[in-house]
Design a protein around this motif. Sequence first.
Motif, PDB file in Angstrom:
ATOM      1  N   LEU A 279       0.851  -1.190   0.000  1.00 23.78           N
ATOM      2  CA  LEU A 279       0.000   0.000   0.000  1.00 23.78           C
ATOM      3  C   LEU A 279       0.882   1.233   0.000  1.00 23.78           C
ATOM      4  N   HIS A 280       0.507   2.214  -0.827  1.00 24.01           N
ATOM      5  CA  HIS A 280       1.188   3.503  -0.806  1.00 24.01           C
ATOM      6  C   HIS A 280       0.162   4.584  -1.118  1.00 24.01           C
ATOM      7  N   VAL A 281      -0.036   5.472  -0.154  1.00 16.34           N
ATOM      8  CA  VAL A 281      -0.953   6.599  -0.323  1.00 16.34           C
ATOM      9  C   VAL A 281      -0.167   7.870  -0.048  1.00 16.34           C
ATOM     10  N   ASN A 282      -0.255   8.827  -0.959  1.00 19.19           N
ATOM     11  CA  ASN A 282       0.354  10.139  -0.750  1.00 19.19           C
ATOM     12  C   ASN A 282      -0.681  11.182  -1.144  1.00 19.19           C
ATOM     13  N   ARG A 283      -1.241  11.840  -0.147  1.00 17.16           N
ATOM     14  CA  ARG A 283      -2.290  12.830  -0.386  1.00 17.16           C
ATOM     15  C   ARG A 283      -1.748  14.031  -1.154  1.00 17.16           C
ATOM     16  N   LEU A 284      -0.474  14.376  -0.988  1.00 15.98           N
ATOM     17  CA  LEU A 284       0.083  15.563  -1.637  1.00 15.98           C
ATOM     18  C   LEU A 284       0.297  15.359  -3.134  1.00 15.98           C
ATOM     19  N   THR A 285       0.586  14.123  -3.537  1.00 12.76           N
ATOM     20  CA  THR A 285       0.808  13.840  -4.967  1.00 12.76           C
ATOM     21  C   THR A 285      -0.378  13.138  -5.619  1.00 12.76           C
ATOM     22  N   GLY A 286      -1.419  12.834  -4.843  1.00 14.23           N
ATOM     23  CA  GLY A 286      -2.592  12.147  -5.384  1.00 14.23           C
ATOM     24  C   GLY A 286      -2.327  10.684  -5.692  1.00 14.23           C
ATOM     25  N   THR A 287      -1.418  10.068  -4.970  1.00 16.28           N
ATOM     26  CA  THR A 287      -1.044   8.677  -5.221  1.00 16.28           C
ATOM     27  C   THR A 287      -1.883   7.727  -4.384  1.00 16.28           C
ATOM     28  N   LEU A 288      -2.437   6.715  -5.030  1.00 17.46           N
ATOM     29  CA  LEU A 288      -3.154   5.633  -4.348  1.00 17.46           C
ATOM     30  C   LEU A 288      -2.782   4.329  -5.044  1.00 17.46           C
ATOM     31  N   LYS A 289      -1.895   3.562  -4.384  1.00 17.85           N
ATOM     32  CA  LYS A 289      -1.456   2.272  -4.923  1.00 17.85           C
ATOM     33  C   LYS A 289      -1.772   1.194  -3.896  1.00 17.85           C
ATOM     34  N   ALA A 290      -2.297   0.071  -4.374  1.00 20.19           N
ATOM     35  CA  ALA A 290      -2.635  -1.029  -3.468  1.00 20.19           C
ATOM     36  C   ALA A 290      -2.343  -2.363  -4.142  1.00 20.19           C
ATOM     37  N   TRP A 291      -2.006  -3.351  -3.324  1.00 17.38           N
ATOM     38  CA  TRP A 291      -1.683  -4.705  -3.762  1.00 17.38           C
ATOM     39  C   TRP A 291      -2.960  -5.410  -4.220  1.00 17.38           C
ATOM     40  N   ASN A 292      -2.932  -6.022  -5.383  1.00 15.21           N
ATOM     41  CA  ASN A 292      -4.114  -6.739  -5.884  1.00 15.21           C
ATOM     42  C   ASN A 292      -3.953  -8.256  -5.794  1.00 15.21           C
ATOM     43  N   GLY A 293      -2.952  -8.718  -5.075  1.00 10.64           N
ATOM     44  CA  GLY A 293      -2.685 -10.151  -4.965  1.00 10.64           C
ATOM     45  C   GLY A 293      -1.500 -10.595  -5.791  1.00 10.64           C
ATOM     46  N   LYS A 294      -1.129  -9.788  -6.806  1.00  7.54           N
ATOM     47  CA  LYS A 294       0.013 -10.101  -7.660  1.00  7.54           C
ATOM     48  C   LYS A 294       1.015  -8.956  -7.753  1.00  7.54           C
ATOM     49  N   GLU A 295       0.488  -7.712  -7.713  1.00  7.52           N
ATOM     50  CA  GLU A 295       1.349  -6.546  -7.906  1.00  7.52           C
ATOM     51  C   GLU A 295       0.720  -5.314  -7.274  1.00  7.52           C
ATOM     52  N   LEU A 296       1.535  -4.273  -7.135  1.00  6.31           N
ATOM     53  CA  LEU A 296       1.065  -2.993  -6.636  1.00  6.31           C
ATOM     54  C   LEU A 296       0.426  -2.244  -7.807  1.00  6.31           C
ATOM     55  N   VAL A 297      -0.860  -1.933  -7.703  1.00  8.46           N
ATOM     56  CA  VAL A 297      -1.603  -1.295  -8.788  1.00  8.46           C
ATOM     57  C   VAL A 297      -1.795   0.180  -8.459  1.00  8.46           C
ATOM     58  N   ASN A 298      -1.503   1.038  -9.442  1.00  7.92           N
ATOM     59  CA  ASN A 298      -1.677   2.478  -9.280  1.00  7.92           C
ATOM     60  C   ASN A 298      -3.109   2.849  -9.661  1.00  7.92           C
ATOM     61  N   PHE A 299      -3.967   2.994  -8.652  1.00  4.94           N
ATOM     62  CA  PHE A 299      -5.363   3.324  -8.902  1.00  4.94           C
ATOM     63  C   PHE A 299      -5.550   4.790  -9.259  1.00  4.94           C
ATOM     64  N   SER A 300      -4.565   5.637  -8.965  1.00  2.00           N
ATOM     65  CA  SER A 300      -4.666   7.060  -9.302  1.00  2.00           C
ATOM     66  C   SER A 300      -4.240   7.354 -10.744  1.00  2.00           C
ATOM     67  N   SER A 301      -3.656   6.378 -11.443  1.00  6.95           N
ATOM     68  CA  SER A 301      -3.173   6.627 -12.803  1.00  6.95           C
ATOM     69  C   SER A 301      -4.311   6.876 -13.784  1.00  6.95           C
ATOM     70  N   SER A 302      -5.507   6.360 -13.498  1.00 16.31           N
ATOM     71  CA  SER A 302      -6.627   6.596 -14.406  1.00 16.31           C
ATOM     72  C   SER A 302      -6.967   8.072 -14.471  1.00 16.31           C
ATOM     73  N   PHE A 303      -6.726   8.825 -13.387  1.00 15.12           N
ATOM     74  CA  PHE A 303      -6.971  10.261 -13.401  1.00 15.12           C
ATOM     75  C   PHE A 303      -5.857  10.984 -14.128  1.00 15.12           C
ATOM     76  N   ASP A 304      -4.613  10.532 -13.951  1.00  9.85           N
ATOM     77  CA  ASP A 304      -3.462  11.201 -14.549  1.00  9.85           C
ATOM     78  C   ASP A 304      -3.585  11.318 -16.071  1.00  9.85           C
ATOM     79  N   LYS A 305      -4.025  10.261 -16.723  1.00  6.71           N
ATOM     80  CA  LYS A 305      -4.077  10.285 -18.189  1.00  6.71           C
ATOM     81  C   LYS A 305      -5.238  11.116 -18.718  1.00  6.71           C
ATOM     82  N   LEU A 306      -6.200  11.451 -17.834  1.00  8.70           N
ATOM     83  CA  LEU A 306      -7.335  12.251 -18.277  1.00  8.70           C
ATOM     84  C   LEU A 306      -7.166  13.745 -17.984  1.00  8.70           C
ATOM     85  N   LEU A 307      -6.179  14.079 -17.210  1.00 10.21           N
ATOM     86  CA  LEU A 307      -5.993  15.488 -16.820  1.00 10.21           C
ATOM     87  C   LEU A 307      -4.943  16.183 -17.659  1.00 10.21           C
TER      88      LEU A 307
END
Length: 175
Positions: free
Chosen positions: A147-175
Amino acid sequence: MANFIDKMTVVEAATIYNGGKLAGNDYKVTLPAITPATTDVNGLMGTMNVPLLNTLEAMDMTITKIGVDANAVQLCTPGKKDLMINWVQDKVNSSGDVSPVGCKAQVSCLPKSYMPAADIEVGSTSEFDCTYEVYEYKLTIDGVVVLHVNRLTGTLKAWNGKELVNFSSSFDKLL
């Protein structure tokens, strides 16, 4: 036969470091909950409370300290704290073997109190809670960042059972 998942059991020992300097041993630590803010959406067979991916509730962490001393005070002084909480917990596998697992929480935070209240009573231990507002939190279990959360950079990464997934990346590509 049912599948077996290793069981994490008792915590054997813990340390807290503040800015790389040992600040305490075997304190009780309540790590922050990562809770998304929610919004009500109507029209889904009524109202549904939907979690927001990019908005989090306050992330509080508490360190419970026994006894008032200089280490307790330095954990609460004003300003940013870079805390590292290390602990060892036992793991039991399907064969019944017990082995130690190292865990680590790296937390950047601000104290919410510069000196919490402490009860002083003859014949009793004094205990108080240092509470922090957390803005960055990285959790590592057995050498793997889960798990990695950084409120200042908008980072939200969590383990999905195989790897650390960047859940905040979906916003990055749209902004």
